[in-house]
Design an enzyme around this catalytic site. Sequence first.
Site, PDB file in Angstrom:
ATOM      1  N   LYS A  18     -10.833  -8.719  -8.712  1.00  0.00           N
ATOM      2  CA  LYS A  18      -9.911  -7.694  -9.071  1.00  0.00           C
ATOM      3  C   LYS A  18      -8.549  -8.148  -9.072  1.00  0.00           C
ATOM      4  O   LYS A  18      -7.724  -7.888  -9.809  1.00  0.00           O
ATOM      5  CB  LYS A  18     -10.069  -6.947  -7.812  1.00  0.00           C
ATOM      6  CG  LYS A  18      -7.914  -6.602  -7.566  1.00  0.00           C
ATOM      7  CD  LYS A  18      -8.255  -5.520  -6.003  1.00  0.00           C
ATOM      8  CE  LYS A  18      -6.383  -5.360  -5.290  1.00  0.00           C
ATOM      9  NZ  LYS A  18      -6.235  -6.084  -5.237  1.00  0.00           N
ATOM     10  N   ASN A  19      -8.291  -9.999  -7.963  1.00  0.00           N
ATOM     11  CA  ASN A  19      -6.892 -10.126  -8.316  1.00  0.00           C
ATOM     12  C   ASN A  19      -6.839 -11.265  -9.111  1.00  0.00           C
ATOM     13  O   ASN A  19      -5.918 -11.548  -9.834  1.00  0.00           O
ATOM     14  CB  ASN A  19      -6.714 -10.918  -6.623  1.00  0.00           C
ATOM     15  CG  ASN A  19      -6.512  -9.893  -5.762  1.00  0.00           C
ATOM     16  OD1 ASN A  19      -6.151  -8.428  -5.696  1.00  0.00           O
ATOM     17  ND2 ASN A  19      -6.556 -11.093  -4.647  1.00  0.00           N
ATOM     18  N   CYS A 113      -0.387  -2.570  -0.588  1.00  0.00           N
ATOM     19  CA  CYS A 113      -1.084  -2.470   0.448  1.00  0.00           C
ATOM     20  C   CYS A 113       0.356  -2.781   1.808  1.00  0.00           C
ATOM     21  O   CYS A 113       1.520  -4.047   1.271  1.00  0.00           O
ATOM     22  CB  CYS A 113      -2.273  -3.544   1.079  1.00  0.00           C
ATOM     23  SG  CYS A 113      -3.715  -3.044   0.386  1.00  0.00           S
ATOM     24  N   ARG A 118       7.489  -7.060   1.290  1.00  0.00           N
ATOM     25  CA  ARG A 118       6.415  -8.037   0.997  1.00  0.00           C
ATOM     26  C   ARG A 118       7.753  -9.023   0.158  1.00  0.00           C
ATOM     27  O   ARG A 118       7.544  -8.335  -1.084  1.00  0.00           O
ATOM     28  CB  ARG A 118       5.013  -7.416   0.360  1.00  0.00           C
ATOM     29  CG  ARG A 118       4.013  -7.077   1.460  1.00  0.00           C
ATOM     30  CD  ARG A 118       3.227  -6.159   0.447  1.00  0.00           C
ATOM     31  NE  ARG A 118       1.979  -7.186  -0.159  1.00  0.00           N
ATOM     32  CZ  ARG A 118       1.041  -6.747  -0.535  1.00  0.00           C
ATOM     33  NH1 ARG A 118       0.646  -5.751  -0.438  1.00  0.00           N
ATOM     34  NH2 ARG A 118       0.360  -7.813  -1.230  1.00  0.00           N
ATOM     35  N   ASP A 301      -7.340 -11.822   3.214  1.00  0.00           N
ATOM     36  CA  ASP A 301      -7.791 -10.087   2.681  1.00  0.00           C
ATOM     37  C   ASP A 301      -9.651  -9.697   3.361  1.00  0.00           C
ATOM     38  O   ASP A 301     -10.054  -9.354   3.065  1.00  0.00           O
ATOM     39  CB  ASP A 301      -8.188 -10.558   0.853  1.00  0.00           C
ATOM     40  CG  ASP A 301      -6.679 -10.122   0.268  1.00  0.00           C
ATOM     41  OD1 ASP A 301      -5.824 -10.281   1.523  1.00  0.00           O
ATOM     42  OD2 ASP A 301      -6.781 -10.537  -0.901  1.00  0.00           O
ATOM     43  N   ARG A 393      -9.237   1.904  -5.106  1.00  0.00           N
ATOM     44  CA  ARG A 393      -8.117   0.812  -5.511  1.00  0.00           C
ATOM     45  C   ARG A 393      -8.594  -0.721  -6.013  1.00  0.00           C
ATOM     46  O   ARG A 393      -8.520  -1.425  -7.226  1.00  0.00           O
ATOM     47  CB  ARG A 393      -7.000   0.271  -4.990  1.00  0.00           C
ATOM     48  CG  ARG A 393      -5.966   1.174  -5.113  1.00  0.00           C
ATOM     49  CD  ARG A 393      -4.849   0.826  -4.163  1.00  0.00           C
ATOM     50  NE  ARG A 393      -4.620  -0.817  -4.649  1.00  0.00           N
ATOM     51  CZ  ARG A 393      -3.181  -1.305  -4.061  1.00  0.00           C
ATOM     52  NH1 ARG A 393      -3.846  -1.193  -2.874  1.00  0.00           N
ATOM     53  NH2 ARG A 393      -4.219  -2.951  -3.743  1.00  0.00           N
TER      54      ARG A 393
HETATM   55  C1  UD1 Z   1      -2.037 -11.836  -3.111  1.00  0.00           C
HETATM   56  C2  UD1 Z   1      -3.222 -10.943  -3.521  1.00  0.00           C
HETATM   57  C3  UD1 Z   1      -3.313 -10.534  -1.811  1.00  0.00           C
HETATM   58  C4  UD1 Z   1      -3.619 -11.766  -0.826  1.00  0.00           C
HETATM   59  C5  UD1 Z   1      -2.726 -12.817  -0.567  1.00  0.00           C
HETATM   60  C6  UD1 Z   1      -2.518 -14.032   0.264  1.00  0.00           C
HETATM   61  C7  UD1 Z   1      -3.364  -9.913  -5.346  1.00  0.00           C
HETATM   62  C8  UD1 Z   1      -3.420  -9.121  -6.480  1.00  0.00           C
HETATM   63  N1  UD1 Z   1      -3.112  -9.881  -3.777  1.00  0.00           N
HETATM   64  O1  UD1 Z   1      -1.126 -11.481  -2.862  1.00  0.00           O
HETATM   65  O2  UD1 Z   1      -4.683 -10.041  -1.352  1.00  0.00           O
HETATM   66  O3  UD1 Z   1      -3.104 -10.953   0.731  1.00  0.00           O
HETATM   67  O4  UD1 Z   1      -2.618 -12.772  -2.710  1.00  0.00           O
HETATM   68  O5  UD1 Z   1      -3.885 -13.845  -0.207  1.00  0.00           O
HETATM   69  O6  UD1 Z   1      -3.535 -11.320  -6.048  1.00  0.00           O
HETATM   70  N2  UD1 Z   1       5.869 -14.413   0.295  1.00  0.00           N
HETATM   71  C9  UD1 Z   1       7.396 -15.268   0.499  1.00  0.00           C
HETATM   72  N3  UD1 Z   1       7.611 -15.048  -1.215  1.00  0.00           N
HETATM   73  C10 UD1 Z   1       7.377 -14.427  -1.549  1.00  0.00           C
HETATM   74  C11 UD1 Z   1       6.581 -14.743  -2.332  1.00  0.00           C
HETATM   75  C12 UD1 Z   1       5.258 -14.260  -0.636  1.00  0.00           C
HETATM   76  O7  UD1 Z   1       8.047 -14.828   1.231  1.00  0.00           O
HETATM   77  O8  UD1 Z   1       8.376 -14.323  -2.688  1.00  0.00           O
HETATM   78  C13 UD1 Z   1       5.157 -15.275   1.575  1.00  0.00           C
HETATM   79  C14 UD1 Z   1       4.291 -13.266   1.782  1.00  0.00           C
HETATM   80  O9  UD1 Z   1       5.869 -12.519   2.181  1.00  0.00           O
HETATM   81  C15 UD1 Z   1       3.581 -13.789   2.434  1.00  0.00           C
HETATM   82  C16 UD1 Z   1       2.792 -15.213   1.739  1.00  0.00           C
HETATM   83  O10 UD1 Z   1       3.710 -15.780   1.011  1.00  0.00           O
HETATM   84  O11 UD1 Z   1       3.467 -14.414   3.463  1.00  0.00           O
HETATM   85  C17 UD1 Z   1       1.735 -14.918   1.264  1.00  0.00           C
HETATM   86  O12 UD1 Z   1       2.185 -13.716  -0.493  1.00  0.00           O
HETATM   87  P1  UD1 Z   1       1.552 -14.154  -1.966  1.00  0.00           P
HETATM   88  O13 UD1 Z   1       0.455 -15.638  -1.479  1.00  0.00           O
HETATM   89  O14 UD1 Z   1       2.647 -13.822  -2.712  1.00  0.00           O
HETATM   90  O15 UD1 Z   1       0.214 -13.107  -2.240  1.00  0.00           O
HETATM   91  P2  UD1 Z   1       0.474 -11.283  -2.934  1.00  0.00           P
HETATM   92  O16 UD1 Z   1       0.952 -12.804  -4.235  1.00  0.00           O
HETATM   93  O17 UD1 Z   1       1.711 -10.526  -3.365  1.00  0.00           O
END
Ligand code: UD1
Length: 414
Positions: A18-19, A113, A118, A301, A393
């Site tokens: 998915k991701n 989610c 986020r 996850d 999803r």
């Molecule tokens: C992706 C995955 C999600 C998974 C996550 C962590 C997808 C579509 N989703 O989400 O299923 O749980 O990786 O493996 O691939 N953060 C910040 N600032 C930012 C971005 C992130 O502080 O601009 C923090 C977030 O709050 C969180 C951490 O970084 O604590 C991880 O986030 P991130 O790796 O960005 O997750 P996603 O890409 O949203």
Amino acid sequence: MIRGGNPLHGKVHISGAKNAAVAIIPAVLLVEGKCRIENIPQIKDVEAIVSILKYLGASVERPADDILEIDATGVSSYMADCEMARSMRASYYLLGALLGRFHHAHVRMPGGCDFGVRPIDLHIKGFEALGADVTIERDVVIAHAKHLFANSVYLDFPSVGATINIMLAACRTPGTTIIENAAKEPHVVDLANFLNQMGAFVRGAGTDVIRIQGVEHLGGGTYSIIPDQIEAGTYMIAVAAAGGDVVIENIIPKHMESLTAKLMEAGTIIDEMDDAIRVRSNGRLKKINLKTMPYPGFPTDLQPQMVTLLTKAEGTSVVIEGVWESRFQYVEELNRFGVDVVIADERAIIHGVEKLQGASVKATDLRAGASMIIAGLMAEGCTKVENVTHIDRGYEKLVEKLENLGASIERIHE
Ligand code: UD1
């Protein structure tokens, strides 16, 4: 509806990731020519991102259930401010892809989610480093650049989304962009491989430092998406939790290492093959401790599924969430099964019980939904899981796959 207590037996085939799919499909916006993408999972998040591409003007064909042919050459709009973008988290990849192609992007703030806050500040930091101005007006993110230029970006946290978005924005930007402290998740590597297959020059994906040498043009081609690490992990945990003997096929065992190690520590028997893993239960599980971390650490996850498994393990286990600050919201639902899980200081303290009792629960998000299903398989009696749209999803044919393994599970419409 699940009637618990059946051990799982047989084989289950894992779908495409998915991701990876939700990153690769918007990446097609950067390509001139037709992209044939194979091993596409049939899930709602893919439908959502495909409908946004169609809305933008891409031509999309589906020659088989798991194959998409997308040609985005004729797309002329960078306005993805449609309501559909709000339905999923990964719509933020439209920002990097549209910015990389048009130097402009309007994207409605992503949903997905709810694990508390986020933020996308690291994505924005990356776009700004490449020369874009980024503002948020109401709930639309607007990014503009007269010219994009290569730069070095250090990520304070190895964010998957920020790493992917910067790769997308940079791959057609002149010069060499460097991402330091980049995320190393398998789908980051898969996106880099897709881009390279289409003519990009991305090196180092899967390590802390990714170098993207901008190219003028990406052309079409064929690419096959990697198997879903989290879907595979969910089935591995389900077998360890419900008992039985199952071969999980079409996976990359290397991606499963952190989970394999923990399941073995808890007492499950695991045999690795080239592209499959056999999981066998072996009496009552033992307590373990773990902390979720960015790859190659234990994936966040799979945290809800693992906490669920440990509710029946002998002794007290501790699970620390190291990625999302509030990812234990589902525990209230889990405790309806008569288990004993307490949350204190971002950790779950799980006192193992002898048995779970069927319950009526809600899926509070995608992976929490999967863990409610696992709890239902482990429990005595009937379990009803509501809000399964969350599960749709990200899991292809979950009910059918579990039924094939001998679970007593059916989808009912009320
Ligand atoms: C992706 C995955 C999600 C998974 C996550 C962590 C997808 C579509 N989703 O989400 O299923 O749980 O990786 O493996 O691939 N953060 C910040 N600032 C930012 C971005 C992130 O502080 O601009 C923090 C977030 O709050 C969180 C951490 O970084 O604590 C991880 O986030 P991130 O790796 O960005 O997750 P996603 O890409 O949203």
